[in-house]
Design a protein around this motif. Structure first.
Motif, PDB file in Angstrom:
ATOM      1  N   LEU A  45     -81.829  38.702 -20.677  1.00  0.00           N
ATOM      2  CA  LEU A  45     -81.334  39.173 -19.370  1.00  0.00           C
ATOM      3  C   LEU A  45     -81.991  40.711 -19.024  1.00  0.00           C
ATOM      4  O   LEU A  45     -81.996  41.482 -19.596  1.00  0.00           O
ATOM      5  CB  LEU A  45     -79.902  39.595 -19.618  1.00  0.00           C
ATOM      6  CG  LEU A  45     -78.813  40.125 -18.371  1.00  0.00           C
ATOM      7  CD1 LEU A  45     -77.575  39.883 -18.865  1.00  0.00           C
ATOM      8  CD2 LEU A  45     -79.279  41.499 -17.773  1.00  0.00           C
ATOM      9  N   VAL A  46     -82.784  40.666 -17.887  1.00  0.00           N
ATOM     10  CA  VAL A  46     -83.552  41.441 -17.255  1.00  0.00           C
ATOM     11  C   VAL A  46     -82.962  42.170 -16.298  1.00  0.00           C
ATOM     12  O   VAL A  46     -82.923  41.505 -15.173  1.00  0.00           O
ATOM     13  CB  VAL A  46     -84.940  41.421 -17.004  1.00  0.00           C
ATOM     14  CG1 VAL A  46     -85.579  42.361 -16.650  1.00  0.00           C
ATOM     15  CG2 VAL A  46     -85.771  40.886 -18.356  1.00  0.00           C
ATOM     16  N   VAL A  88     -70.584  38.530 -18.939  1.00  0.00           N
ATOM     17  CA  VAL A  88     -69.478  39.208 -19.378  1.00  0.00           C
ATOM     18  C   VAL A  88     -69.284  39.413 -20.907  1.00  0.00           C
ATOM     19  O   VAL A  88     -69.215  38.461 -21.374  1.00  0.00           O
ATOM     20  CB  VAL A  88     -68.324  38.447 -18.538  1.00  0.00           C
ATOM     21  CG1 VAL A  88     -67.040  39.174 -18.895  1.00  0.00           C
ATOM     22  CG2 VAL A  88     -68.481  38.315 -17.311  1.00  0.00           C
ATOM     23  N   ARG A  89     -69.273  40.519 -21.260  1.00  0.00           N
ATOM     24  CA  ARG A  89     -69.278  40.994 -22.843  1.00  0.00           C
ATOM     25  C   ARG A  89     -67.957  41.614 -23.118  1.00  0.00           C
ATOM     26  O   ARG A  89     -67.041  41.791 -22.293  1.00  0.00           O
ATOM     27  CB  ARG A  89     -70.313  42.143 -22.986  1.00  0.00           C
ATOM     28  CG  ARG A  89     -71.699  41.699 -22.650  1.00  0.00           C
ATOM     29  CD  ARG A  89     -72.843  42.245 -23.424  1.00  0.00           C
ATOM     30  NE  ARG A  89     -72.473  42.168 -24.723  1.00  0.00           N
ATOM     31  CZ  ARG A  89     -73.431  42.687 -25.835  1.00  0.00           C
ATOM     32  NH1 ARG A  89     -74.301  43.570 -25.327  1.00  0.00           N
ATOM     33  NH2 ARG A  89     -73.160  42.420 -26.891  1.00  0.00           N
ATOM     34  N   ASP A  90     -67.730  41.958 -24.322  1.00  0.00           N
ATOM     35  CA  ASP A  90     -66.589  42.201 -25.131  1.00  0.00           C
ATOM     36  C   ASP A  90     -65.476  41.456 -24.794  1.00  0.00           C
ATOM     37  O   ASP A  90     -64.249  41.900 -24.163  1.00  0.00           O
ATOM     38  CB  ASP A  90     -66.463  43.669 -24.432  1.00  0.00           C
ATOM     39  CG  ASP A  90     -67.517  44.673 -25.019  1.00  0.00           C
ATOM     40  OD1 ASP A  90     -68.040  44.534 -26.248  1.00  0.00           O
ATOM     41  OD2 ASP A  90     -67.876  45.426 -24.100  1.00  0.00           O
ATOM     42  N   LEU A 138     -70.017  34.209 -21.982  1.00  0.00           N
ATOM     43  CA  LEU A 138     -69.566  34.014 -20.653  1.00  0.00           C
ATOM     44  C   LEU A 138     -70.596  34.569 -19.667  1.00  0.00           C
ATOM     45  O   LEU A 138     -70.840  35.568 -19.643  1.00  0.00           O
ATOM     46  CB  LEU A 138     -68.075  34.599 -20.659  1.00  0.00           C
ATOM     47  CG  LEU A 138     -67.622  34.467 -19.208  1.00  0.00           C
ATOM     48  CD1 LEU A 138     -67.148  32.980 -19.094  1.00  0.00           C
ATOM     49  CD2 LEU A 138     -66.370  35.187 -19.258  1.00  0.00           C
ATOM     50  N   ILE A 139     -70.772  33.572 -18.950  1.00  0.00           N
ATOM     51  CA  ILE A 139     -71.905  33.760 -17.716  1.00  0.00           C
ATOM     52  C   ILE A 139     -71.141  33.422 -16.445  1.00  0.00           C
ATOM     53  O   ILE A 139     -70.384  32.576 -16.045  1.00  0.00           O
ATOM     54  CB  ILE A 139     -72.989  32.872 -17.609  1.00  0.00           C
ATOM     55  CG1 ILE A 139     -73.834  33.297 -19.004  1.00  0.00           C
ATOM     56  CG2 ILE A 139     -73.853  33.202 -16.553  1.00  0.00           C
ATOM     57  CD1 ILE A 139     -75.047  32.454 -19.191  1.00  0.00           C
ATOM     58  N   ARG A 140     -71.311  34.514 -15.310  1.00  0.00           N
ATOM     59  CA  ARG A 140     -70.460  34.488 -14.242  1.00  0.00           C
ATOM     60  C   ARG A 140     -71.520  34.287 -12.995  1.00  0.00           C
ATOM     61  O   ARG A 140     -72.356  35.255 -12.868  1.00  0.00           O
ATOM     62  CB  ARG A 140     -69.354  35.723 -13.995  1.00  0.00           C
ATOM     63  CG  ARG A 140     -68.877  35.486 -12.674  1.00  0.00           C
ATOM     64  CD  ARG A 140     -67.829  36.925 -12.874  1.00  0.00           C
ATOM     65  NE  ARG A 140     -66.597  36.766 -13.737  1.00  0.00           N
ATOM     66  CZ  ARG A 140     -66.036  37.544 -14.237  1.00  0.00           C
ATOM     67  NH1 ARG A 140     -66.568  39.232 -14.028  1.00  0.00           N
ATOM     68  NH2 ARG A 140     -65.169  37.477 -15.616  1.00  0.00           N
ATOM     69  N   SER A 169     -77.299  41.039 -14.210  1.00  0.00           N
ATOM     70  CA  SER A 169     -76.440  42.523 -14.899  1.00  0.00           C
ATOM     71  C   SER A 169     -75.682  41.934 -16.049  1.00  0.00           C
ATOM     72  O   SER A 169     -75.570  40.787 -16.146  1.00  0.00           O
ATOM     73  CB  SER A 169     -75.751  43.273 -13.983  1.00  0.00           C
ATOM     74  OG  SER A 169     -74.673  42.402 -13.375  1.00  0.00           O
ATOM     75  N   ARG A 170     -75.266  42.775 -16.615  1.00  0.00           N
ATOM     76  CA  ARG A 170     -73.944  42.450 -17.665  1.00  0.00           C
ATOM     77  C   ARG A 170     -73.026  43.556 -17.318  1.00  0.00           C
ATOM     78  O   ARG A 170     -73.053  44.630 -16.977  1.00  0.00           O
ATOM     79  CB  ARG A 170     -74.527  42.657 -19.163  1.00  0.00           C
ATOM     80  CG  ARG A 170     -75.135  43.777 -19.715  1.00  0.00           C
ATOM     81  CD  ARG A 170     -75.420  43.976 -20.984  1.00  0.00           C
ATOM     82  NE  ARG A 170     -76.247  42.937 -21.550  1.00  0.00           N
ATOM     83  CZ  ARG A 170     -77.633  42.966 -21.521  1.00  0.00           C
ATOM     84  NH1 ARG A 170     -78.491  43.773 -21.228  1.00  0.00           N
ATOM     85  NH2 ARG A 170     -78.242  41.908 -22.055  1.00  0.00           N
TER      86      ARG A 170
END
Length: 211
Positions: A16-17, A35-37, A122-124, A205-206
Motif C-alpha cells: 500500500l503506497v 480498513v485496520r484495527d 479488509l479492503i474497501r 489509503s488506509r
C-alpha cells in the motif's frame, strides 16, 4: 538469550503506497482503502443450535444474524454471512480481549468461535468507477438489482477466497464494496485491484475502523 519483540503490522505494509495512481484526473474514479484495527470473529452454530445462535446474536448486536448471503449492521458490529449457520463479526477494535470475552459468553453452548482478527484483511473499494474496476477481476453481477446494499457473497479472485459484501453507499452516492481476504493473499489482491483501477485513476489509503 535472544530478545524477541512482536510488532503487529499490516499485511499491506509494503504494497500500500498511499496517494494517486494511474490517470491523474481531478477526481479519482476509484477509491481503495485498507480498513485496520478490526476485531473479526467467525461464529459457527453448533449442530441443532442455529436458533439459539440467532437469538444470542440478536441480544448482543441488536440485529438478526444473516441466514442468507447478506451483511447487516448492528449496534456495535457488522455481521456478514459466511456459510450455512455461520457468519463473521466485524467490529472496531476497542478492547479486543473484552470484546471476544463478551462474544464467548453470549454464544456459550450454542456456537463455536474462531478469532480471525490477525488472519484477515479488509479492503474497501468505492468511487464512480469502482464497479467497473471490480468487473475486471470478478464474475459477480454487481448491478443494483442483483447486488443491492447489504448483499454478500463468497467468491474467488485469482484462486483467492474472498468474502465480498456491499456496504451503504458513500457520501458521494456511489456504491461501497468490501472484501475480506486471508492476510497471506492480501498483497496479491491489492495489486490486482490497483492494476484494474489505473485507467480510471485510483486513490489509495488506509484508515481505522470507525466506532
Amino acid at each position: 538469550m535472544a530478545d524477541f519483540s512482536w510488532n503487529t503490522q499490516s499485511p499491506l505494509q509494503k504494497a500500500l503506497v498511499a496517494g494517486r495512481h494511474g490517470v491523474a484526473s481531478a477526481q479519482a474514479g476509484v477509491t481503495l482503502v485498507e480498513v485496520r484495527d478490526l476485531v473479526l470473529v467467525q461464529v459457527m452454530a453448533r449442530r441443532g443450535k442455529a436458533a439459539d445462535t440467532a437469538k444470542a446474536a440478536k441480544k448482543l448486536f441488536g440485529v438478526d444474524a444473516p441466514s442468507t448471503p447478506k451483511a447487516v449492521a448492528g449496534k456495535t458490529a457488522t455481521l456478514v454471512w459466511s456459510g450455512p449457520d455461520q457468519f463473521t463479526v466485524l467490529a472496531p477494535r476497542t478492547d479486543e480481549s473484552s470484546q471476544i470475552d463478551a462474544m464467548s459468553q453470549a454464544f456459550s453452548g450454542s456456537a463455536s468461535l474462531s478469532d480471525q482478527s490477525d488472519g484477515r484483511c479488509l479492503i474497501r473499494v468505492s468511487g464512480p468507477r469502482g464497479r467497473d474496476a471490480i468487473a475486471k477481476f470478478s464474475s459477480l453481477d454487481l448491478h443494483d438489482a442483483a447486488f443491492p446494499v447489504g448483499a454478500a457473497a463468497n467468491t474467488a479472485v485469482d484462486h483467492t477466497a474472498v468474502n465480498f459484501y456491499r456496504e451503504a453507499n458513500g457520501a458521494d452516492g456511489h456504491p461501497v464494496y468490501s472484501m475480506l481476504v486471508f492476510t497471506s493473499f492480501a498483497d496479491s489482491l491489492w495489486h490486482t485491484i490497483v492494476d484494474s483501477s489505473l485507467e480510471y485513476g485510483v486513490d489509495t489509503s488506509r484508515t481505522r475502523a470507525a466506532a
